[in-house]
Design a protein around this motif. Structure first.
Motif, mmCIF file in Angstrom:
data_model
loop_
_atom_site.group_PDB
_atom_site.id
_atom_site.type_symbol
_atom_site.label_atom_id
_atom_site.label_comp_id
_atom_site.label_asym_id
_atom_site.label_seq_id
_atom_site.Cartn_x
_atom_site.Cartn_y
_atom_site.Cartn_z
ATOM 1 N N GLY A 46 -60.997 -14.812 -30.752
ATOM 2 C CA GLY A 46 -60.453 -13.678 -30.002
ATOM 3 C C GLY A 46 -61.450 -12.910 -29.149
ATOM 4 O O GLY A 46 -61.072 -11.997 -28.423
ATOM 5 N N VAL A 47 -62.733 -13.280 -29.225
ATOM 6 C CA VAL A 47 -63.750 -12.512 -28.480
ATOM 7 C C VAL A 47 -63.517 -12.619 -26.971
ATOM 8 O O VAL A 47 -63.592 -11.624 -26.247
ATOM 9 N N GLN A 48 -63.200 -13.845 -26.500
ATOM 10 C CA GLN A 48 -62.978 -14.028 -25.061
ATOM 11 C C GLN A 48 -61.803 -13.187 -24.575
ATOM 12 O O GLN A 48 -61.854 -12.596 -23.484
ATOM 13 N N GLY A 49 -60.761 -13.090 -25.394
ATOM 14 C CA GLY A 49 -59.592 -12.256 -25.047
ATOM 15 C C GLY A 49 -59.972 -10.789 -24.938
ATOM 16 O O GLY A 49 -59.507 -10.074 -24.041
ATOM 17 N N LYS A 50 -60.839 -10.340 -25.830
ATOM 18 C CA LYS A 50 -61.291 -8.941 -25.791
ATOM 19 C C LYS A 50 -62.127 -8.680 -24.533
ATOM 20 O O LYS A 50 -62.029 -7.618 -23.916
ATOM 21 N N ILE A 51 -62.955 -9.665 -24.162
ATOM 22 C CA ILE A 51 -63.769 -9.533 -22.939
ATOM 23 C C ILE A 51 -62.853 -9.422 -21.718
ATOM 24 O O ILE A 51 -63.078 -8.589 -20.825
ATOM 25 N N LEU A 52 -61.785 -10.219 -21.687
ATOM 26 C CA LEU A 52 -60.837 -10.181 -20.564
ATOM 27 C C LEU A 52 -60.118 -8.833 -20.495
ATOM 28 O O LEU A 52 -59.868 -8.302 -19.414
ATOM 29 N N ALA A 53 -59.806 -8.265 -21.671
ATOM 30 C CA ALA A 53 -59.149 -6.950 -21.713
ATOM 31 C C ALA A 53 -60.087 -5.877 -21.151
ATOM 32 O O ALA A 53 -59.666 -5.000 -20.384
ATOM 33 N N ALA A 54 -61.375 -5.950 -21.539
ATOM 34 C CA ALA A 54 -62.365 -4.984 -21.041
ATOM 35 C C ALA A 54 -62.526 -5.116 -19.525
ATOM 36 O O ALA A 54 -62.625 -4.114 -18.801
ATOM 37 N N LYS A 55 -62.511 -6.358 -19.041
ATOM 38 C CA LYS A 55 -62.656 -6.612 -17.599
ATOM 39 C C LYS A 55 -61.465 -6.033 -16.835
ATOM 40 O O LYS A 55 -61.632 -5.363 -15.804
ATOM 41 N N TYR A 56 -60.255 -6.279 -17.360
ATOM 42 C CA TYR A 56 -59.042 -5.768 -16.703
ATOM 43 C C TYR A 56 -59.075 -4.237 -16.637
ATOM 44 O O TYR A 56 -58.763 -3.633 -15.607
ATOM 45 N N ALA A 57 -59.476 -3.604 -17.746
ATOM 46 C CA ALA A 57 -59.525 -2.140 -17.797
ATOM 47 C C ALA A 57 -60.534 -1.595 -16.774
ATOM 48 O O ALA A 57 -60.248 -0.623 -16.067
ATOM 49 N N ARG A 58 -61.718 -2.244 -16.691
ATOM 50 C CA ARG A 58 -62.761 -1.771 -15.759
ATOM 51 C C ARG A 58 -62.321 -1.941 -14.305
ATOM 52 O O ARG A 58 -62.444 -1.017 -13.503
ATOM 53 N N GLU A 59 -61.759 -3.116 -13.997
ATOM 54 C CA GLU A 59 -61.386 -3.395 -12.598
ATOM 55 C C GLU A 59 -60.197 -2.559 -12.127
ATOM 56 O O GLU A 59 -60.082 -2.236 -10.958
ATOM 57 N N HIS A 60 -59.288 -2.220 -13.069
ATOM 58 C CA HIS A 60 -58.081 -1.463 -12.686
ATOM 59 C C HIS A 60 -58.163 0.011 -13.088
ATOM 60 O O HIS A 60 -57.172 0.721 -13.046
ATOM 61 N N ARG A 61 -59.363 0.432 -13.505
ATOM 62 C CA ARG A 61 -59.643 1.821 -13.870
ATOM 63 C C ARG A 61 -58.625 2.374 -14.882
ATOM 64 O O ARG A 61 -58.068 3.465 -14.702
ATOM 65 N N ILE A 76 -64.458 0.160 -29.748
ATOM 66 C CA ILE A 76 -65.059 0.598 -31.013
ATOM 67 C C ILE A 76 -65.747 -0.605 -31.650
ATOM 68 O O ILE A 76 -65.130 -1.655 -31.808
ATOM 69 N N CYS A 77 -67.037 -0.441 -31.994
ATOM 70 C CA CYS A 77 -67.785 -1.515 -32.644
ATOM 71 C C CYS A 77 -67.798 -2.757 -31.744
ATOM 72 O O CYS A 77 -68.332 -2.711 -30.657
ATOM 73 N N LEU A 78 -67.156 -3.839 -32.159
ATOM 74 C CA LEU A 78 -67.131 -5.057 -31.328
ATOM 75 C C LEU A 78 -66.478 -4.767 -29.975
ATOM 76 O O LEU A 78 -66.858 -5.353 -28.962
ATOM 77 N N GLY A 79 -65.523 -3.843 -29.931
ATOM 78 C CA GLY A 79 -64.857 -3.482 -28.673
ATOM 79 C C GLY A 79 -65.823 -2.922 -27.651
ATOM 80 O O GLY A 79 -65.708 -3.170 -26.439
ATOM 81 N N MET A 80 -66.821 -2.146 -28.124
ATOM 82 C CA MET A 80 -67.859 -1.622 -27.230
ATOM 83 C C MET A 80 -68.813 -2.755 -26.823
ATOM 84 O O MET A 80 -69.231 -2.850 -25.665
ATOM 85 N N GLN A 81 -69.117 -3.630 -27.786
ATOM 86 C CA GLN A 81 -70.047 -4.732 -27.504
ATOM 87 C C GLN A 81 -69.483 -5.684 -26.447
ATOM 88 O O GLN A 81 -70.221 -6.137 -25.564
ATOM 89 N N VAL A 82 -68.167 -5.986 -26.528
ATOM 90 C CA VAL A 82 -67.593 -6.914 -25.536
ATOM 91 C C VAL A 82 -67.572 -6.270 -24.147
ATOM 92 O O VAL A 82 -67.709 -6.952 -23.131
ATOM 93 N N ALA A 83 -67.442 -4.928 -24.105
ATOM 94 C CA ALA A 83 -67.489 -4.237 -22.810
ATOM 95 C C ALA A 83 -68.883 -4.371 -22.190
ATOM 96 O O ALA A 83 -69.027 -4.554 -20.978
#
Length: 466
Positions: free
Chosen positions: A376-391, A397-404
């Motif tokens: 699931g790490v790649q999916g979390k990275i994609l979620a972080a990317k979508y959030a950053r690009e679409h503001r 949190i924890c791994l969530g911050m690391q994937v960002a």
């Protein structure tokens, strides 16, 4: 010191933790100082290495203790700060007894479950109950003890024996037993059935404990004739039989207990009549009512690995709920399995892939919580990317911050192979590394956890300025 023991019967997951927390809230509202102990009969030393699918989240205390999620309920409900010793497990008790045996503390005696294990349990309870957890000095008034599991479990028998002995040790008027049980309603007949509770109480008495108060879980309030029947067969006064029926949110539970005079029943058993005030629960009442009346939704996408069980993220859910109630919004959580956002899922299960991305794109905010392992790490990275690009507001949190961090390093800094050493020990661009105290061979108790001060080596760095 007064003790209130909460046990559970018939089935697990009845809400003993919320009941114990609510009893604590009620006693606090009456002017008493309260502490809590949770007993978990499993052999693990702590909850740190258990799958969230089995036991829900691991709640982390200020002292770094990894404990059962019920201690999170206690802290949130009662506004207290607990320690790792407030969670007793079979593993901790046996480890302590074996350590003493190795040191020769038992002077050649044959070490047995009774009296050595049972004495250790009682001594532990007595010691921890004296420690204040509300930030004030001096001993507390009441200790609420929750016994995990269900009456009849083999693993909880030493604890029941110990608690039976403990009730004699502290003497009458200092020990109150509240048994939480199920009164099911059979849809075919529409009748509330008391037999499961009768059997549960019989099992409890067979092991040397007699309930003073029955807290009956049911879909609706108990009929008077059902209360009469339970009173007759379980030998509990009718006024000591409380219904905990289904409510829109758990903040109603302390109010339910207050309305049914549960505090008066407890005070009668503990000889506390006349020494306390009427419970003041104005804030609780208004919060419960506000929560019931919310209509305007706020959608938060939760992208995680354990989305099949909401208890795996209980503290995060509660934090989001507290925030949304404060802002007068109705919280809507969209659960998204991180794997479903990945390219591999698009080929294997296109429907799940489309559904996951549709939910992500419709969210007002994205939260990526912690997790372990590659899945699931790649999916979390994609979620972080979508959030950053679409503001879109993003909280990692924890791994969530690391994937960002990994996503930013790859997409913005063009470090294509940027990674965490947890997933790729040989990465040329390690943007997340193991802590010095982290162990690659042992999992239990090796992480840097809890509320601890972090000292900056360089005062002029970005982190310090932030």
């Amino acid at each position: 010191m007064k003790y209130v023991l909460v046990t559970g019967g018939v089935v697990s997951g009845l809400g003993k933790g919320v009941t114990a927390s609510s009893i604590g809230v009620l006693l606090k509202a009456c002017g008493l100082r309260v502490t809590c102990i949770k007993i978990d009969p499993y052999l693990n030393t702590d909850a740190g290495t258990m799958s969230p699918f089995e036991h829900g989240e691991v709640f982390v205390l200020d002292d770094g203790g990894e404990v059962d999620l019920d201690l999170g309920n206690y802290e949130r409900f009662m506004d207290i700060k607990l320690t790792r010793d407030n969670n007793i497990t079979t593993g901790k008790i046996y480890q302590s007894v074996i350590d003493k045996e190795r040191k020769g503390d038992y002077l050649g005696k044959t070490v047995q479950v009774v009296p050595h294990i049972t004495d250790e349990i009682q001594d532990w309870i007595e010691r921890v109950a004296m420690i204040p957890v509300d930030g004030k000095e001096g001993p507390v008034d009441v200790c609420v003890i929750e016994l995990g599991g269900t009456i009849g479990d083999i693993e909880s028998m030493p604890f029941i024996e110990a608690l039976g002995q403990f009730s004699y040790r502290v003497g009458p008027g200092n020990f109150c037993l509240i048994h939480v049980s199920l009164v099911p309603v059979l849809n075919v007949v529409g009748e509330q059935k008391t037999k499961p509770t009768q059997h549960s109480v019989r099992g409890l008495r067979g092991q040397g404990l007699t309930p003073n108060i029955l807290a009956c879980r049911s879909t609706v309030a108990l009929d008077d004739n059902v209360k009469g029947k339970l009173s007759q067969f379980c030998h509990v006064p009718e006024q000591n039989i409380i219904t905990l029926y289904d409510v829109p949110n758990i903040w109603h539970i302390p109010l339910l207990l207050r309305d049914q005079k549960a505090h008066e029943a407890i005070f009668k058993v503990l000889n506390l009549q006349g020494t306390t005030k009427e419970p003041l629960l104005k804030e609780w009442t208004s919060r419960a009512e506000i929560c019931d009346g919310l209509h305007e939704p706020v959608r938060i996408a939760m992208v995680g690995k354990y989305t099949g069980l909401s208890d795996a993220y209980l503290s995060i859910l509660k934090a989001l709920l507290h925030a949304s109630v404060d802002l007068r919004k109705k919280l809507v959580i969209d659960w998204i399995p991180a794997c479903d956002l990945e390219d591999a899922t698009e080929k294997e299960n296109p429907d799940a892939y489309k559904a996951a991305w549709k939910l992500l794109k419709g969210a007002d905010g994205i939260l990526v919580p912690g997790g372990f392992g590659n899945r699931g790490v790649q999916g979390k990275i994609l979620a972080a990317k979508y959030a950053r690009e679409h503001r879109i507001p993003y909280l990692g949190i924890c791994l969530g911050m690391q994937v960002a961090v990994i996503e930013f390093a790859r997409s913005v800094l063009n470090l294509r192979d940027a990674n965490s050493t947890e997933f790729d020990p040989n990465t040329k661009n390690p943007c997340v590394i193991f802590m010095p105290e982290g162990s690659k061979t042992h999992m239990g108790g090796t992480m840097r956890l809890g509320s601890r001060r972090t000292y900056f080596q360089i005062k002029d760095c970005k982190s310090a300025k932030l």
